[in-house]
Design a protein around this motif. Structure first.
Motif, PDB file in Angstrom:
ATOM      1  N   MET A 205       4.203   7.606  -9.365  1.00 23.13           N
ATOM      2  CA  MET A 205       4.966   6.400  -9.669  1.00 23.13           C
ATOM      3  C   MET A 205       5.600   5.830  -8.403  1.00 23.13           C
ATOM      4  O   MET A 205       5.590   4.605  -8.179  1.00 23.13           O
ATOM      5  CB  MET A 205       6.048   6.690 -10.702  1.00 23.13           C
ATOM      6  CG  MET A 205       6.836   5.449 -11.118  1.00 23.13           C
ATOM      7  SD  MET A 205       8.345   5.810 -12.032  1.00 23.13           S
ATOM      8  CE  MET A 205       9.452   6.319 -10.705  1.00 23.13           C
ATOM      9  N   MET A 206       6.165   6.690  -7.551  1.00 27.14           N
ATOM     10  CA  MET A 206       6.794   6.221  -6.325  1.00 27.14           C
ATOM     11  C   MET A 206       5.776   5.560  -5.406  1.00 27.14           C
ATOM     12  O   MET A 206       6.044   4.523  -4.787  1.00 27.14           O
ATOM     13  CB  MET A 206       7.495   7.374  -5.608  1.00 27.14           C
ATOM     14  CG  MET A 206       8.665   7.974  -6.368  1.00 27.14           C
ATOM     15  SD  MET A 206       9.972   6.765  -6.698  1.00 27.14           S
ATOM     16  CE  MET A 206      11.163   7.805  -7.554  1.00 27.14           C
ATOM     17  N   ASN A 207       4.577   6.140  -5.308  1.00 22.16           N
ATOM     18  CA  ASN A 207       3.541   5.532  -4.480  1.00 22.16           C
ATOM     19  C   ASN A 207       3.083   4.196  -5.059  1.00 22.16           C
ATOM     20  O   ASN A 207       2.823   3.241  -4.319  1.00 22.16           O
ATOM     21  CB  ASN A 207       2.351   6.476  -4.327  1.00 22.16           C
ATOM     22  CG  ASN A 207       2.522   7.415  -3.157  1.00 22.16           C
ATOM     23  OD1 ASN A 207       3.435   7.282  -2.355  1.00 22.16           O
ATOM     24  ND2 ASN A 207       1.643   8.396  -3.050  1.00 22.16           N
ATOM     25  N   ASP A 208       2.986   4.136  -6.383  1.00 17.22           N
ATOM     26  CA  ASP A 208       2.610   2.873  -7.011  1.00 17.22           C
ATOM     27  C   ASP A 208       3.622   1.782  -6.672  1.00 17.22           C
ATOM     28  O   ASP A 208       3.254   0.652  -6.337  1.00 17.22           O
ATOM     29  CB  ASP A 208       2.531   3.034  -8.533  1.00 17.22           C
ATOM     30  CG  ASP A 208       1.393   3.942  -8.992  1.00 17.22           C
ATOM     31  OD1 ASP A 208       0.542   4.291  -8.165  1.00 17.22           O
ATOM     32  OD2 ASP A 208       1.384   4.294 -10.189  1.00 17.22           O
ATOM     33  N   ILE A 209       4.901   2.121  -6.772  1.00 17.90           N
ATOM     34  CA  ILE A 209       5.953   1.154  -6.459  1.00 17.90           C
ATOM     35  C   ILE A 209       5.810   0.667  -5.018  1.00 17.90           C
ATOM     36  O   ILE A 209       5.909  -0.529  -4.737  1.00 17.90           O
ATOM     37  CB  ILE A 209       7.343   1.767  -6.696  1.00 17.90           C
ATOM     38  CG1 ILE A 209       7.584   1.960  -8.202  1.00 17.90           C
ATOM     39  CG2 ILE A 209       8.445   0.889  -6.092  1.00 17.90           C
ATOM     40  CD1 ILE A 209       8.854   2.728  -8.529  1.00 17.90           C
ATOM     41  N   GLY A 210       5.574   1.581  -4.098  1.00 18.52           N
ATOM     42  CA  GLY A 210       5.411   1.195  -2.700  1.00 18.52           C
ATOM     43  C   GLY A 210       4.222   0.281  -2.481  1.00 18.52           C
ATOM     44  O   GLY A 210       4.300  -0.684  -1.715  1.00 18.52           O
ATOM     45  N   PHE A 211       3.100   0.578  -3.161  1.00 18.61           N
ATOM     46  CA  PHE A 211       1.913  -0.262  -2.994  1.00 18.61           C
ATOM     47  C   PHE A 211       2.172  -1.667  -3.507  1.00 18.61           C
ATOM     48  O   PHE A 211       1.819  -2.657  -2.875  1.00 18.61           O
ATOM     49  CB  PHE A 211       0.717   0.358  -3.721  1.00 18.61           C
ATOM     50  CG  PHE A 211      -0.583  -0.337  -3.434  1.00 18.61           C
ATOM     51  CD1 PHE A 211      -1.366   0.048  -2.355  1.00 18.61           C
ATOM     52  CD2 PHE A 211      -1.013  -1.400  -4.217  1.00 18.61           C
ATOM     53  CE1 PHE A 211      -2.560  -0.617  -2.073  1.00 18.61           C
ATOM     54  CE2 PHE A 211      -2.198  -2.062  -3.950  1.00 18.61           C
ATOM     55  CZ  PHE A 211      -2.979  -1.665  -2.877  1.00 18.61           C
ATOM     56  N   PHE A 212       2.813  -1.769  -4.672  1.00 17.03           N
ATOM     57  CA  PHE A 212       3.085  -3.084  -5.254  1.00 17.03           C
ATOM     58  C   PHE A 212       4.147  -3.826  -4.440  1.00 17.03           C
ATOM     59  O   PHE A 212       4.002  -5.013  -4.167  1.00 17.03           O
ATOM     60  CB  PHE A 212       3.527  -2.932  -6.711  1.00 17.03           C
ATOM     61  CG  PHE A 212       2.382  -2.760  -7.675  1.00 17.03           C
ATOM     62  CD1 PHE A 212       2.122  -3.717  -8.644  1.00 17.03           C
ATOM     63  CD2 PHE A 212       1.552  -1.658  -7.604  1.00 17.03           C
ATOM     64  CE1 PHE A 212       1.063  -3.567  -9.524  1.00 17.03           C
ATOM     65  CE2 PHE A 212       0.494  -1.493  -8.477  1.00 17.03           C
ATOM     66  CZ  PHE A 212       0.239  -2.454  -9.444  1.00 17.03           C
ATOM     67  N   PHE A 213       5.213  -3.120  -4.064  1.00 15.85           N
ATOM     68  CA  PHE A 213       6.268  -3.769  -3.282  1.00 15.85           C
ATOM     69  C   PHE A 213       5.746  -4.249  -1.938  1.00 15.85           C
ATOM     70  O   PHE A 213       6.103  -5.324  -1.469  1.00 15.85           O
ATOM     71  CB  PHE A 213       7.416  -2.794  -3.054  1.00 15.85           C
ATOM     72  CG  PHE A 213       8.377  -2.702  -4.208  1.00 15.85           C
ATOM     73  CD1 PHE A 213       8.099  -3.261  -5.437  1.00 15.85           C
ATOM     74  CD2 PHE A 213       9.584  -2.040  -4.064  1.00 15.85           C
ATOM     75  CE1 PHE A 213       8.988  -3.178  -6.491  1.00 15.85           C
ATOM     76  CE2 PHE A 213      10.492  -1.945  -5.106  1.00 15.85           C
ATOM     77  CZ  PHE A 213      10.195  -2.521  -6.322  1.00 15.85           C
ATOM     78  N   GLY A 214       4.935  -3.420  -1.291  1.00 14.60           N
ATOM     79  CA  GLY A 214       4.413  -3.769   0.021  1.00 14.60           C
ATOM     80  C   GLY A 214       3.194  -4.655  -0.041  1.00 14.60           C
ATOM     81  O   GLY A 214       2.651  -5.025   0.993  1.00 14.60           O
ATOM     82  N   MET A 215       2.745  -4.981  -1.257  1.00 11.72           N
ATOM     83  CA  MET A 215       1.551  -5.796  -1.457  1.00 11.72           C
ATOM     84  C   MET A 215       0.381  -5.234  -0.652  1.00 11.72           C
ATOM     85  O   MET A 215      -0.317  -5.943   0.069  1.00 11.72           O
ATOM     86  CB  MET A 215       1.824  -7.255  -1.119  1.00 11.72           C
ATOM     87  CG  MET A 215       2.876  -7.889  -2.023  1.00 11.72           C
ATOM     88  SD  MET A 215       3.065  -9.670  -1.796  1.00 11.72           S
ATOM     89  CE  MET A 215       4.279 -10.029  -3.075  1.00 11.72           C
ATOM     90  N   GLY A 216       0.205  -3.924  -0.796  1.00 10.65           N
ATOM     91  CA  GLY A 216      -0.903  -3.238  -0.160  1.00 10.65           C
ATOM     92  C   GLY A 216      -0.583  -2.642   1.193  1.00 10.65           C
ATOM     93  O   GLY A 216      -1.345  -1.828   1.713  1.00 10.65           O
ATOM     94  N   ARG A 217       0.545  -2.999   1.763  1.00 12.69           N
ATOM     95  CA  ARG A 217       0.923  -2.491   3.100  1.00 12.69           C
ATOM     96  C   ARG A 217       2.129  -1.580   2.936  1.00 12.69           C
ATOM     97  O   ARG A 217       3.266  -2.035   2.821  1.00 12.69           O
ATOM     98  CB  ARG A 217       1.243  -3.656   4.035  1.00 12.69           C
ATOM     99  CG  ARG A 217       1.471  -3.222   5.466  1.00 12.69           C
ATOM    100  CD  ARG A 217       1.413  -4.425   6.397  1.00 12.69           C
ATOM    101  NE  ARG A 217       1.661  -4.024   7.776  1.00 12.69           N
ATOM    102  CZ  ARG A 217       2.818  -4.186   8.402  1.00 12.69           C
ATOM    103  NH1 ARG A 217       3.843  -4.725   7.777  1.00 12.69           N
ATOM    104  NH2 ARG A 217       2.962  -3.801   9.650  1.00 12.69           N
ATOM    105  N   MET A 218       1.877  -0.290   2.933  1.00 14.29           N
ATOM    106  CA  MET A 218       2.914   0.682   2.626  1.00 14.29           C
ATOM    107  C   MET A 218       3.607   1.145   3.900  1.00 14.29           C
ATOM    108  O   MET A 218       3.110   1.982   4.650  1.00 14.29           O
ATOM    109  CB  MET A 218       2.310   1.859   1.863  1.00 14.29           C
ATOM    110  CG  MET A 218       1.673   1.446   0.543  1.00 14.29           C
ATOM    111  SD  MET A 218       0.842   2.798  -0.288  1.00 14.29           S
ATOM    112  CE  MET A 218       2.264   3.747  -0.844  1.00 14.29           C
TER     113      MET A 218
END
Length: 260
Positions: A205-218
């Motif tokens: 879930m945390m990684n998903d949030i980062g991917f969505f928040f960063g719009m692919g750039r984590m």
């Protein structure tokens, strides 16, 4: 600014791996999603891979089954893809594929964050941002000092830059007082308090949030404001000015019941 290399490393949890997407707030149709994904890619789902719903309605993740391995993402209409054919994401909708569309898109996704499962750092002012942050990220520590200075609250989705950083994030998340442990780590590099019994760190879930928040750039930190605007990394000039602008505009999140 630091690239999140730990996206490719194994998760270290206190009580095993879990994801809050096991019980999302929306009703996923996994067979339909699998069929759509295989039609789009023109190949069968690879052996050992599986599809899970994310916390974001209509969005699914393709997992490899290896802890910490990168995921691919897609929306059920297949007009939005992330890491499916190439790194990053693609958007086929003209209304979404521009800066204003992306901001509105992210503002909509923010509504579905499980705030009660993030770490709430409460200060005098209400929560101005959700932060994707790592205890082993020096820029994240600068950000924390700025939020302390401005006396403004925030929600934290803790991750790590390294294997040790992820271990620290998991320990903090599962401590008896996650907010206190987070602040002690970011201020003084102090170890977290003992873990709460039965707690699992929701790595996927945390990684998903980062991917969505960063719009692919984590990268860390990623800061998301209530209006859907974002910034990545931190400096004490432009970033601090933007933070103060959001506070002045009183663009705050409500303070729901949260884990602390």
């Amino acid at each position: 600014m630091s690239t999140l290399k730990s996206f490719l490393i194994a998760t270290l949890c206190i009580a095993g791996q879990s994801t809050l997407a096991d019980s999302p707030s929306w009703k996923p149709d996994l067979p339909k999603a699998k069929t759509a994904f295989e039609r789009e890619t023109r190949v069968a789902l690879r052996e050992g891979h599986h599809i899970e719903p994310t916390i974001f309605p209509g969005f699914y993740a393709v997992r490899s089954g290896q802890p910490g391995a990168p995921s691919a993402y897609f929306r059920e209409d297949m007009a939005w893809l992330g890491n499916v054919r190439t790194q990053g994401w693609s958007i086929r909708s003209p209304l979404e594929n521009n800066s204003e569309g992306k901001r509105n898109w992210l503002k909509e996704q923010i509504k579905y964050l499980p705030f009660e499962n993030l770490i709430f750092i409460q200060r005098r002012k209400p929560a101005v941002a959700v932060i994707w942050s790592a205890p082993d990220c020096p820029f994240c520590r600068k950000l924390e000092r700025a939020f302390e200075q401005e006396d403004v609250s925030a929600f934290v989705a803790p991750v790590g830059l390294t294997e040790e950083g992820y271990r620290q994030a998991a320990n903090i998340y599962c401590s008896s007082n996650a907010a206190k442990s987070w602040q002690a780590m970011m201020r003084e590099n102090a170890p977290s308090e003992p873990a709460s019994p039965g707690c699992s760190y929701p790595h996927e879930m945390m990684n998903d949030i980062g991917f969505f928040f960063g719009m692919g750039r984590m990268v860390t930190p990623i800061v998301v404001f209530a209006d859907g605007s974002t910034m990545s990394g931190w400096d004490d000039h432009q970033a601090l000015a933007l933070l103060r602008e959001k506070i002045k505009q009183q663009l705050f999140f409500p303070n729901p019941n949260t884990r602390r």
